[in-house]
Design a protein around this motif. Structure first.
Motif, short mmCIF file in Angstrom:
data_model
loop_
_atom_site.label_atom_id
_atom_site.label_comp_id
_atom_site.label_asym_id
_atom_site.label_seq_id
_atom_site.Cartn_x
_atom_site.Cartn_y
_atom_site.Cartn_z
N UNK A 19 78.97 82.67 56.25
CA UNK A 19 78.51 82.74 54.86
C UNK A 19 79.69 82.76 53.90
N UNK A 20 80.75 83.50 54.26
CA UNK A 20 81.94 83.56 53.41
C UNK A 20 82.57 82.18 53.30
N UNK A 21 82.67 81.48 54.42
CA UNK A 21 83.24 80.13 54.40
C UNK A 21 82.36 79.16 53.63
N UNK A 22 81.04 79.31 53.73
CA UNK A 22 80.13 78.44 52.98
C UNK A 22 80.30 78.66 51.48
N UNK A 23 80.42 79.94 51.07
CA UNK A 23 80.64 80.22 49.65
C UNK A 23 81.96 79.64 49.18
N UNK A 24 82.99 79.80 50.00
CA UNK A 24 84.30 79.25 49.66
C UNK A 24 84.24 77.72 49.57
N UNK A 25 83.53 77.11 50.50
CA UNK A 25 83.38 75.65 50.50
C UNK A 25 82.62 75.19 49.26
N UNK B 15 84.96 75.43 46.30
CA UNK B 15 85.94 74.35 46.30
C UNK B 15 85.29 73.02 45.93
N UNK B 16 84.08 72.77 46.42
CA UNK B 16 83.39 71.53 46.09
C UNK B 16 83.09 71.47 44.60
N UNK B 17 82.70 72.60 44.01
CA UNK B 17 82.44 72.64 42.57
C UNK B 17 83.73 72.37 41.79
N UNK B 18 84.83 72.97 42.24
CA UNK B 18 86.12 72.73 41.58
C UNK B 18 86.51 71.25 41.68
N UNK B 19 86.34 70.68 42.84
CA UNK B 19 86.68 69.27 43.03
C UNK B 19 85.77 68.37 42.18
#
Length: 133
Positions: free
Chosen positions: A72-78, A81-85
């Motif tokens: 879940x932590x990695x999904x939130x981080x992903x 990052x996708x939103x930033x990109x």
């Protein structure tokens, strides 16, 4: 495939434990330190098996909970990052459009400037010709 192999191995182990338990029907005395208990060996074997299975279940459950939290932590981080990109891509697209507009305007201004220069040169030539006349 792994689950099927695990299921088959589990069934084989259950059959072996059942056969081993049925061969040991004698009653035995168990000393727990603070008390003694007289029970059939088959009960003790099955109880030990169930207790071991319970311990394994608890440990595997805690590991699964840790892995799920990490996922879940990695999904939130992903997602972050996708939103930033996506934001960066949108900014780059906007910048590209602005640059294209500037380039078009710049090219148009250069053409106009060149034509203005040609007109000015022609006017000078006309003035020279008029003076010569």
């Amino acid at each position: 495939m792994k689950k099927q192999v695990g299921t088959i191995i589990g069934i084989i182990l259950i059959i072996i434990v059942a056969a081993f338990s049925l061969m040991n029907l004698n009653s035995v005395e168990v000393n727990f330190g603070f008390t003694r208990l007289q029970a059939p060996l088959i009960i003790l074997i099955l109880f030990s098996l169930l207790f071991g299975a319970l311990i394994i279940f608890v440990f595997s459950s805690t590991q699964n909970v840790k892995k799920n939290r990490q996922i879940k932590r990695f999904e939130k981080l992903s997602d972050k990052k996708q939103a930033e990109l996506a934001t960066q891509i949108q900014e780059l697209k906007t910048s590209l459009k602005e640059m294209e507009t500037r380039l078009k305007n710049s090219a148009g201004k250069q053409e106009i400037g060149a034509k203005d220069q040609q007109i000015a040169d022609l006017e000078k030539q006309i003035e020279r010709l008029n003076k010569n006349l």
